[in-house]
Design a protein around this motif. Structure first.
Motif, PDB file in Angstrom:
ATOM      1  N   ALA A  59       0.789  -1.301   0.149  1.00  0.00           N
ATOM      2  CA  ALA A  59       0.151   0.723  -0.114  1.00  0.00           C
ATOM      3  C   ALA A  59       0.761   1.656  -0.397  1.00  0.00           C
ATOM      4  O   ALA A  59       0.512   2.300  -0.963  1.00  0.00           O
ATOM      5  N   ASP A  60       1.851   1.289   0.896  1.00  0.00           N
ATOM      6  CA  ASP A  60       2.435   2.385   0.687  1.00  0.00           C
ATOM      7  C   ASP A  60       3.979   2.960  -0.365  1.00  0.00           C
ATOM      8  O   ASP A  60       3.651   3.652  -0.653  1.00  0.00           O
ATOM      9  N   ARG A  61       4.022   1.758  -1.225  1.00  0.00           N
ATOM     10  CA  ARG A  61       4.167   1.704  -2.732  1.00  0.00           C
ATOM     11  C   ARG A  61       3.521   2.520  -3.744  1.00  0.00           C
ATOM     12  O   ARG A  61       3.368   3.860  -4.331  1.00  0.00           O
ATOM     13  N   VAL A  62       2.211   1.923  -3.605  1.00  0.00           N
ATOM     14  CA  VAL A  62       0.732   2.321  -4.078  1.00  0.00           C
ATOM     15  C   VAL A  62       0.687   3.636  -4.192  1.00  0.00           C
ATOM     16  O   VAL A  62       0.376   4.691  -4.664  1.00  0.00           O
ATOM     17  N   ILE A  63       0.499   4.268  -2.828  1.00  0.00           N
ATOM     18  CA  ILE A  63       0.566   5.922  -2.649  1.00  0.00           C
ATOM     19  C   ILE A  63       1.969   6.274  -2.526  1.00  0.00           C
ATOM     20  O   ILE A  63       2.046   7.294  -3.266  1.00  0.00           O
ATOM     21  N   ARG A  64       3.236   6.307  -3.046  1.00  0.00           N
ATOM     22  CA  ARG A  64       3.674   6.854  -3.012  1.00  0.00           C
ATOM     23  C   ARG A  64       4.081   7.188  -4.604  1.00  0.00           C
ATOM     24  O   ARG A  64       4.089   7.581  -5.393  1.00  0.00           O
ATOM     25  N   ARG A  65       3.920   5.958  -5.548  1.00  0.00           N
ATOM     26  CA  ARG A  65       3.666   6.207  -7.022  1.00  0.00           C
ATOM     27  C   ARG A  65       2.382   7.041  -7.164  1.00  0.00           C
ATOM     28  O   ARG A  65       2.746   8.073  -8.033  1.00  0.00           O
ATOM     29  N   TYR A  66       1.381   7.333  -7.073  1.00  0.00           N
ATOM     30  CA  TYR A  66      -0.008   7.878  -6.916  1.00  0.00           C
ATOM     31  C   TYR A  66      -0.463   9.063  -6.534  1.00  0.00           C
ATOM     32  O   TYR A  66      -1.520   9.627  -6.542  1.00  0.00           O
ATOM     33  N   ARG A  67       1.005   9.510  -4.980  1.00  0.00           N
ATOM     34  CA  ARG A  67       0.602  10.521  -4.597  1.00  0.00           C
ATOM     35  C   ARG A  67       0.068  11.565  -5.172  1.00  0.00           C
ATOM     36  O   ARG A  67      -1.168  12.405  -4.811  1.00  0.00           O
ATOM     37  N   ASP A  68      -0.098  11.872  -6.943  1.00  0.00           N
ATOM     38  CA  ASP A  68      -0.425  13.514  -6.345  1.00  0.00           C
ATOM     39  C   ASP A  68      -1.527  13.107  -7.724  1.00  0.00           C
ATOM     40  O   ASP A  68      -2.233  13.777  -6.706  1.00  0.00           O
ATOM     41  N   THR A  69      -1.744  11.410  -8.069  1.00  0.00           N
ATOM     42  CA  THR A  69      -3.118  11.310  -8.327  1.00  0.00           C
ATOM     43  C   THR A  69      -3.922  11.569  -6.494  1.00  0.00           C
ATOM     44  O   THR A  69      -4.990  11.995  -6.617  1.00  0.00           O
ATOM     45  N   LEU A  70      -3.553  10.889  -6.020  1.00  0.00           N
ATOM     46  CA  LEU A  70      -4.837  10.883  -4.554  1.00  0.00           C
ATOM     47  C   LEU A  70      -4.427  11.583  -4.270  1.00  0.00           C
ATOM     48  O   LEU A  70      -5.792  12.052  -3.554  1.00  0.00           O
ATOM     49  N   LYS A  71      -3.638  12.817  -4.091  1.00  0.00           N
ATOM     50  CA  LYS A  71      -3.708  14.477  -3.686  1.00  0.00           C
ATOM     51  C   LYS A  71      -5.512  14.756  -4.161  1.00  0.00           C
ATOM     52  O   LYS A  71      -5.831  15.841  -4.024  1.00  0.00           O
ATOM     53  N   LYS A  72      -4.620  14.381  -5.627  1.00  0.00           N
ATOM     54  CA  LYS A  72      -6.426  15.760  -6.411  1.00  0.00           C
ATOM     55  C   LYS A  72      -7.122  14.957  -6.079  1.00  0.00           C
ATOM     56  O   LYS A  72      -8.800  15.491  -6.711  1.00  0.00           O
ATOM     57  N   LEU A  73      -7.694  13.906  -6.178  1.00  0.00           N
ATOM     58  CA  LEU A  73      -9.041  12.774  -5.884  1.00  0.00           C
ATOM     59  C   LEU A  73      -9.412  13.311  -4.086  1.00  0.00           C
ATOM     60  O   LEU A  73     -10.169  13.517  -4.359  1.00  0.00           O
ATOM     61  N   ALA A  74      -8.768  13.401  -3.377  1.00  0.00           N
ATOM     62  CA  ALA A  74      -9.188  14.275  -1.761  1.00  0.00           C
ATOM     63  C   ALA A  74      -9.274  15.596  -2.057  1.00  0.00           C
ATOM     64  O   ALA A  74      -9.992  16.180  -1.252  1.00  0.00           O
ATOM     65  N   GLU A  75      -8.581  16.432  -3.151  1.00  0.00           N
ATOM     66  CA  GLU A  75      -9.750  17.444  -3.238  1.00  0.00           C
ATOM     67  C   GLU A  75     -11.424  17.306  -3.203  1.00  0.00           C
ATOM     68  O   GLU A  75     -12.143  16.908  -3.650  1.00  0.00           O
TER      69      GLU A  75
END
Length: 75
Positions: A59-75
């Protein structure tokens, strides 16, 4: 059940004394590895689980890899 304990010096570090009853409930013994997690209410101590650790590493690898995408989704 909440309890109090002291922070003690262990070499150049600090440690806490965990009462036997709590060790028993957590199913941990001296020398075992545990997880320490910060929560809004304080620290959480839980037994180490290798399968869970493997999943969290993935999960940590996925979060690091898609950090920017996840940040956008959280907005």
């Amino acid at each position: 059940m909440p309890t109090t304990t002291k922070v003690i010096t262990v070499g150049n570090s600090a440690g806490i004394i965990v009462p036997k009853e709590m060790l028993s409930r957590l199913r941990i013994e001296k020398g075992d590895t545990v997880y320490l997690s910060e929560t809004p209410g304080g620290l959480q101590i839980s037994p180490y689980d290798e399968e869970f650790a493997t999943k969290m590493a993935a999960a940590d690898r996925v979060i690091r890899r898609y950090r920017d995408t996840l940040k956008k989704l959280a907005e």
